[in-house]
Design a protein around this motif. Structure first.
Motif, PDB file in Angstrom:
ATOM      1  N   ALA A 165       0.823  -1.203   0.000  1.00  0.00           N
ATOM      2  CA  ALA A 165       0.000   0.000   0.000  1.00  0.00           C
ATOM      3  C   ALA A 165       0.856   1.252   0.000  1.00  0.00           C
ATOM      4  N   PHE A 166       0.361   2.281  -0.686  1.00  0.00           N
ATOM      5  CA  PHE A 166       1.028   3.576  -0.767  1.00  0.00           C
ATOM      6  C   PHE A 166       0.006   4.686  -0.535  1.00  0.00           C
ATOM      7  N   LEU A 167       0.498   5.810  -0.046  1.00  0.00           N
ATOM      8  CA  LEU A 167      -0.282   7.043  -0.023  1.00  0.00           C
ATOM      9  C   LEU A 167       0.369   7.986  -1.024  1.00  0.00           C
ATOM     10  N   ILE A 168      -0.391   8.401  -2.018  1.00  0.00           N
ATOM     11  CA  ILE A 168       0.104   9.323  -3.038  1.00  0.00           C
ATOM     12  C   ILE A 168      -0.597  10.663  -2.829  1.00  0.00           C
ATOM     13  N   ARG A 169       0.179  11.703  -2.510  1.00  0.00           N
ATOM     14  CA  ARG A 169      -0.390  13.042  -2.333  1.00  0.00           C
ATOM     15  C   ARG A 169      -0.362  13.793  -3.664  1.00  0.00           C
ATOM     16  N   ASP A 170      -1.430  14.516  -3.928  1.00  0.00           N
ATOM     17  CA  ASP A 170      -1.552  15.279  -5.176  1.00  0.00           C
ATOM     18  C   ASP A 170      -1.774  16.748  -4.807  1.00  0.00           C
ATOM     19  N   ASP A 171      -0.779  17.582  -5.094  1.00  0.00           N
ATOM     20  CA  ASP A 171      -0.839  18.992  -4.717  1.00  0.00           C
ATOM     21  C   ASP A 171      -1.503  19.869  -5.772  1.00  0.00           C
ATOM     22  N   ARG A 172      -1.926  19.290  -6.863  1.00  0.00           N
ATOM     23  CA  ARG A 172      -2.531  20.084  -7.933  1.00  0.00           C
ATOM     24  C   ARG A 172      -3.908  20.592  -7.501  1.00  0.00           C
ATOM     25  N   PRO A 173      -4.283  21.779  -7.930  1.00  0.00           N
ATOM     26  CA  PRO A 173      -5.595  22.322  -7.536  1.00  0.00           C
ATOM     27  C   PRO A 173      -6.733  21.498  -8.116  1.00  0.00           C
ATOM     28  N   VAL A 174      -7.829  21.454  -7.383  1.00  0.00           N
ATOM     29  CA  VAL A 174      -9.043  20.748  -7.811  1.00  0.00           C
ATOM     30  C   VAL A 174     -10.184  21.749  -7.900  1.00  0.00           C
TER      31      VAL A 174
ATOM     32  N   ALA B 171       3.927  18.209  -8.187  1.00  0.00           N
ATOM     33  CA  ALA B 171       3.848  17.729  -6.816  1.00  0.00           C
ATOM     34  C   ALA B 171       5.008  18.253  -5.993  1.00  0.00           C
ATOM     35  N   LYS B 172       4.747  18.501  -4.715  1.00  0.00           N
ATOM     36  CA  LYS B 172       5.804  18.897  -3.798  1.00  0.00           C
ATOM     37  C   LYS B 172       6.649  17.679  -3.442  1.00  0.00           C
ATOM     38  N   PRO B 173       7.841  17.901  -2.906  1.00  0.00           N
ATOM     39  CA  PRO B 173       8.698  16.765  -2.522  1.00  0.00           C
ATOM     40  C   PRO B 173       7.990  15.842  -1.540  1.00  0.00           C
ATOM     41  N   GLY B 174       8.348  14.565  -1.608  1.00  0.00           N
ATOM     42  CA  GLY B 174       7.834  13.596  -0.655  1.00  0.00           C
ATOM     43  C   GLY B 174       6.383  13.233  -0.830  1.00  0.00           C
TER      44      GLY B 174
ATOM     45  N   ASP C 146       1.262  22.362   7.066  1.00  0.00           N
ATOM     46  CA  ASP C 146       2.711  22.460   6.899  1.00  0.00           C
ATOM     47  C   ASP C 146       3.093  21.714   5.615  1.00  0.00           C
ATOM     48  N   PRO C 147       3.790  22.370   4.673  1.00  0.00           N
ATOM     49  CA  PRO C 147       4.081  21.714   3.394  1.00  0.00           C
ATOM     50  C   PRO C 147       4.998  20.505   3.513  1.00  0.00           C
ATOM     51  N   ALA C 148       5.651  20.322   4.673  1.00  0.00           N
ATOM     52  CA  ALA C 148       6.484  19.129   4.860  1.00  0.00           C
ATOM     53  C   ALA C 148       5.801  18.083   5.728  1.00  0.00           C
ATOM     54  N   ALA C 149       4.543  18.318   6.128  1.00  0.00           N
ATOM     55  CA  ALA C 149       3.836  17.338   6.956  1.00  0.00           C
ATOM     56  C   ALA C 149       3.728  16.013   6.213  1.00  0.00           C
ATOM     57  N   GLY C 150       4.216  14.962   6.824  1.00  0.00           N
ATOM     58  CA  GLY C 150       4.162  13.639   6.212  1.00  0.00           C
ATOM     59  C   GLY C 150       5.181  13.408   5.122  1.00  0.00           C
ATOM     60  N   ARG C 151       6.117  14.327   4.898  1.00  0.00           N
ATOM     61  CA  ARG C 151       6.962  14.246   3.704  1.00  0.00           C
ATOM     62  C   ARG C 151       8.451  14.096   3.980  1.00  0.00           C
ATOM     63  N   SER C 152       8.846  13.984   5.232  1.00  0.00           N
ATOM     64  CA  SER C 152      10.236  13.664   5.541  1.00  0.00           C
ATOM     65  C   SER C 152      10.239  12.711   6.725  1.00  0.00           C
ATOM     66  N   ASP C 153      11.415  12.265   7.135  1.00  0.00           N
ATOM     67  CA  ASP C 153      11.495  11.173   8.091  1.00  0.00           C
ATOM     68  C   ASP C 153      10.940  11.503   9.470  1.00  0.00           C
TER      69      ASP C 153
ATOM     70  N   ASN D 152      15.362  26.922   2.795  1.00  0.00           N
ATOM     71  CA  ASN D 152      14.106  27.520   2.329  1.00  0.00           C
ATOM     72  C   ASN D 152      13.693  26.837   1.022  1.00  0.00           C
ATOM     73  N   PHE D 153      13.035  25.666   1.178  1.00  0.00           N
ATOM     74  CA  PHE D 153      12.735  24.822   0.026  1.00  0.00           C
ATOM     75  C   PHE D 153      11.273  24.406  -0.038  1.00  0.00           C
ATOM     76  N   PHE D 154      10.700  24.005   1.099  1.00  0.00           N
ATOM     77  CA  PHE D 154       9.341  23.468   1.108  1.00  0.00           C
ATOM     78  C   PHE D 154       8.287  24.573   1.086  1.00  0.00           C
ATOM     79  N   ASP D 155       8.538  25.655   1.814  1.00  0.00           N
ATOM     80  CA  ASP D 155       7.530  26.707   1.967  1.00  0.00           C
ATOM     81  C   ASP D 155       7.371  27.467   0.658  1.00  0.00           C
ATOM     82  N   ASP D 156       6.163  27.448   0.108  1.00  0.00           N
ATOM     83  CA  ASP D 156       5.933  28.095  -1.188  1.00  0.00           C
ATOM     84  C   ASP D 156       5.165  29.409  -1.066  1.00  0.00           C
ATOM     85  N   THR D 157       5.177  30.003   0.141  1.00  0.00           N
ATOM     86  CA  THR D 157       4.486  31.286   0.300  1.00  0.00           C
ATOM     87  C   THR D 157       5.327  32.444  -0.225  1.00  0.00           C
ATOM     88  N   ALA D 158       6.618  32.204  -0.472  1.00  0.00           N
ATOM     89  CA  ALA D 158       7.513  33.216  -1.040  1.00  0.00           C
ATOM     90  C   ALA D 158       8.511  32.488  -1.938  1.00  0.00           C
TER      91      ALA D 158
END
Length: 669
Positions: free
Chosen positions: A211-220, A292-295, A597-604, A621-627
Motif C-alpha cells: 500500500a502507498f499514499l500518493i499526495r496530489d498537490d494540484r488544484p481541484v 507535486a511537492k517533494p515527498g 505544513d508543506p512538509a507534513a508527512g513528507r520527511s522522516d 528555504n525549500f518546502f515553503d511556497d508562500t515566497a
C-alpha cells in the motif's frame, strides 16, 4: 489445503523480528508484537510445523549468527533444522527446497513475509502466503485478507478500535485525521469490527500487493453545481476528485512507461490524495506527479501498534514540563556558553564540506583509499559501502553503533544508529538525516541518444544537498558530542545519531526504525531531522536578494496526526528556533506547523509523528511556497553536487550549529 498438517515458513526480518547488527557483526532479534501469540496458536494446531526461509547475508558465518540469534530470541520454537533455509528469495528455488524439506505438497505450505515481492515468488512456487503473522491461520484455512477502510464513529476513540483490533485479524497500515484507518483485515476481522460498532469498507485483496499514499498537490475545481452545497459535501467531492486524478495519473504513467499500469488499484481517497495498492515489483515510488511537492509518495507498512501511538506519553511529558523538572533541557533555557563554544569549534564550513565531499564522491570515502562514492541510491551497490564506512567512523568516536537491517526491493539495506547511552535517561534525543540519494529527475539518454529512465546502477546520484548536507551535519554533531565527552562533560539524556535509508522510496527506513522503536518500548524525548540544509541560491547569499529575501531556515513541526505530538513538536520547534537564534542570529527562522505544513508527512520526522513522538524537520528555504524559495535548484538531479552554485557549506554549518545546540541543550549540556 489437503489433509496433510500445515508447514509454515516465516521470514525473519520485519516479519518475525526487528534486526539490529553491531559493528562486530553480532546479531540481535527483537520479536515483533503478536508474533508469540501466533506461534503459540500454531503449536496448539495439531501437527503444525514451523520453519524459516530468510536471508541473513552471504556466507556460513552470517548463517551461523542468524541461527544463534534465532535460538536466543525464539528458544525452543524452531527446533527442526531441516525446515530452516537461508538464502535470497528473489527466485523460487529456495521455496521449492523448503517444500521438499517439509515432505508435503506446496499447497500445504505457507510463507509468512512482509515483503510483497518475496510473497509473489513464494506463490509462484505454489505456497500460500500471509502478509503478516496475524494472518497465518487465514492462509492455512484459505481465507482471503483484504485492504479495508475503517471509520471511527463520532465519539469513538482509537483506543476503543485498538481494543478490538489487537485481538482479531486486523493490522492497520495508516491512520488519517478524521477517523479514517487503512488496514488489512479478514472477514473475521471485519465481523469483529462491525460488532464493535465500527464501519468497514473492503477495497480488494492484499495477496502480493503493498500500500502507498500518493499526495496530489494540484488544484481541484469543484463543479459549479455544488456552489450551494455544504462545506462537508464539497470537501468529500474534492477528496474524491483528487483521489481519482492522482490514481489515474499514476496508473497511466506506469502504463506509458511499461512498468505495470494495470497492477495498481485505488483504495480510495487519502489525506491530500489517494491510497493505492501496487502489485509486487511495480515501482510506484518512481512516478512523479506533475507539480507535486517533494515527498508526495509514502510507503505504508503494517504495524499492529499504530493505533496505540506509544510515543504519546513521551510527548505529553515534554509539553508538561518534565524536562524542566529534571533541571535540564527546559524550553526557553539559553544554551550554555560551554555548549555554544564547543559547537562553534566543532561544526564549521570546512568540516561540513569535508563530510559532504566524502559522501558525495568528490573525495575518497575512506582516508588512504582511492574509491569514491558514485551514488547512495537505495538500489546502488555503493549504498551499503557508505553505511559501513560511516559506522566505523562513528564507532571510532566512542559510540555504540548498530545497523538496523531491513529489506527493500530484494536488497538488504540498513539504518545507521550511533548511541551515547545514559543510565536512567528519561528518553533519547535523536539527531537524524537520511542517508540515501536519488537523481531520478535528471535527463538521461541511451547510446544512440534516445531518452531513457534513470538507472541507479550506472547513473550518478551525488546528493550533496539531499541529503548529504544533513548527513554531514549529523556526523559533525556526533564529533562535537564526542569532543565534549572527552573533556569530562556528559549528557543527562541518551543521545542517538541516526541516518535513515530508503527515504526517497517513501520514508521506508524511518518507518521501519520508528516501528521497531515503538515495539521495543523506546522512550524518545524528541527527533531533530535535517533534510537539505545547504541549498542557498547564489543571489540570496549576501542577505536580501531577488531569490527570496533574507537567508532563512525552515522549521517544520506540522503533522497530519492529531494528538499530543502536535503540541510537543511545536514546543521542540521553539527550542530549535531559540538555539538557531543564539548561534546563527543572521538566519531568519520560518516556523511551519499544523496539518497544512508543506512538509507534513513528507520527511522522516513524519514516521515519529505517526507513533506519537515529538519531531521536527529542519531544512533550507525549500518546502515553503508562500515566497520565492532560495533552496537548491538541483533537487533529485545529478547536478546536486558540492560545487553546484547553490551549495553553501557555511549556510549548512550555521543550521547544523543551531540544531546541534538545541539537541545538546535538550540533553542537559
Amino acid at each position: 489445503m489437503s489433509a496433510e498438517t500445515p508447514v509454515v515458513f516465516f521470514d525473519i526480518g520485519a516479519t518475525l523480528a526487528d534486526v539490529s547488527i553491531e559493528v562486530d557483526g553480532s546479531l540481535t532479534l527483537r520479536p515483533r508484537p503478536r508474533v508469540f501469540e501466533v506461534l503459540d496458536a500454531l503449536d496448539a494446531l495439531a501437527g503444525a510445523r514451523k520453519g524459516i526461509v530468510s536471508n541473513p547475508g552471504d556466507g556460513a558465518a552470517a548463517r551461523a549468527r542468524a541461527k544463534a540469534a534465532l535460538d536466543a530470541a525464539f528458544g525452543g520454537r524452531f527446533t527442526d533444522d531441516s525446515l530452516i533455509h537461508w538464502g535470497p528469495k528473489a527466485a523460487r528455488g529456495i521455496f521449492d527446497t523448503a517444500v521438499a524439506s517439509a515432505g508435503v505438497v506446496a499447497d500445504d505450505c505457507v510463507f509468512v513475509g512482509e515483503d510483497p515481492d518475496e510473497r509473489a515468488v513464494a506463490r509462484e512456487a505454489g505456497l500460500r502466503t500471509a502478509a503478516h503473522p496475524v494472518f497465518t491461520l487465514a492462509a492455512i484455512e484459505g481465507r482471503p485478507v483484504s485492504w479495508s477502510r475503517i471509520h471511527l464513529p463520532q465519539g469513538r476513540s482509537l483506543a476503543e478500535l485498538e481494543a478490538v483490533a489487537v485481538i482479531n485479524e486486523v493490522v492497520p497500515v495508516h491512520v488519517a485525521a478524521g477517523g479514517l484507518i487503512l488496514a488489512m483485515t479478514t472477514a473475521r476481522g471485519v465481523e469483529a469490527l462491525e460488532q464493535g460498532g465500527f464501519t468497514v469498507q473492503l477495497q480488494g485483496q492484499v495477496e502480493d500487493t503493498a500500500a502507498f499514499l500518493i499526495r496530489d498537490d494540484r488544484p481541484v475545481e469543484v463543479p459549479a453545481a455544488l456552489a450551494d452545497a455544504s462545506a462537508e459535501q464539497r470537501a468529500l467531492v474534492e477528496a474524491d476528485m483528487r483521489a481519482f486524478a492522482a490514481f489515474t495519473f499514476v496508473a497511466n504513467e506506469l502504463a506509458r512507461s511499461g512498468r505495470g499500469g494495470q497492477a495498481v488499484v485505488s483504495l480510495g481517497p487519502a489525506p491530500g490524495g489517494v491510497y493505492l495498492a501496487a502489485a509486487s515489483g511495480v515501482p510506484v515510488e518512481k512516478v512523479h506527479l506533475e507539480g507535486a511537492k517533494p515527498g508526495h509518495t509514502e510507503r505504508l507498512l503494517p504495524d499492529v501498534t499504530l493505533l496505540s501511538r506509544p510515543g504519546e506519553p513521551d510527548a505529553q511529558g515534554f509539553v508538561q514540563g518534565l524536562a524542566a523538572a529534571s533541571a535540564f533541557g527546559a524550553v526557553g533555557d539559553a544554551p550554555s556558553a560551554a555548549t555554544i563554544g564547543a559547537v562553534s569549534t566543532a561544526i564549521t564550513s570546512p568540516v561540513i564540506r569535508d563530510h559532504v565531499a566524502r559522501i558525495s564522491g568528490v573525495d575518497p570515502l575512506v582516508d588512504g583509499e582511492s574509491w569514491k562514492v558514485r551514488s547512495r541510491d537505495a538500489a546502488s551497490d555503493d549504498n551499503p559501502l557508505v553505511v559501513d564506512a560511516l559506522a566505523h567512523r562513528l564507532h571510532d568516536l566512542g559510540f555504540t553503533v548498530r545497523l538496523h537491517r531491513f529489506t527493500w526491493r530484494g536488497r538488504h539495506l540498513s539504518n545507521l544508529e550511533a548511541e551515547f547511552p545514559v543510565e536512567g535517561s528519561d528518553g533519547a534525543v535523536l539527531v537524524t538525516a537520511h542517508l540515501d540519494s536519488t537523481a531520478d529527475q535528471g535527463e538521461y539518454a541511451d547510446e544512440i541518444g534516445r531518452p531513457r529512465p534513470y538507472d541507479p546502477a550506472i547513473d550518478p546520484a551525488p546528493g550533496a544537498d539531499d541529503d548529504g548536507s544533513g548527513m554531514a551535519a549529523v556526523m559533525a554533531a556526533a564529533e562535537c558530542l564526542s569532543a565534549i565527552v572527552a573533556t569530562g562533560r556528559e549528557p543527562a539524556r541518551t543521545v542517538r545519531f541516526v541516518l535513515f535509508n530508503a527515504e526517497e522510496q517513501g520514508l521506508v527506513g524511518s518507518k521501519v526504525y520508528a516501528r521497531a522503536a515503538a515495539a521495543a518500548g523506546d522512550s524518545i524525548a524528541g527527533v531533530l531531522q535535517m533534510d537539505m540544509i545547504a541549498g542557498l541560491q547564489s543571489d540570496a547569499r549576501g542577505g536580501r536578494g531577488a531569490a527570496g529575501g533574507a537567508r532563512s531556515v525552515e522549521i517544520h513541526a506540522g503533522s497530519a496526526v492529531p494528538g499530543p505530538a502536535v503540541d510537543a513538536s511545536n514546543t521542540l520547534g521553539d527550542l530549535v528556533a531559540g538555539a538557531i537564534g543564539a548561534v546563527a542570529p543572521d538566519l531568519t527562522t520560518q516556523r511551519l506547523t499544523g496539518a497544512t505544513d508543506p512538509a507534513a508527512g513528507r520527511s522522516d520526522h513524519a514516521s515519529f509523528h505517526e507513533r506519537g513522538w515529538a519531531a521536527v524537520a529542519v531544512s533550507e528555504n525549500f518546502f515553503d511556497d508562500t515566497a520565492p524559495a532560495t533552496g537548491t535548484r538541483q533537487y533529485h538531479k545529478p547536478g546536486d553536487t558540492l560545487d553546484d552554485r547553490d551549495h553553501n557549506t557555511e549556510y549548512a554549518a550555521q543550521i547544523a550549529r543551531g540544531v546541534t545546540t538545541a539537541a545538546l541543550t535538550l540533553v542537559g549540556l
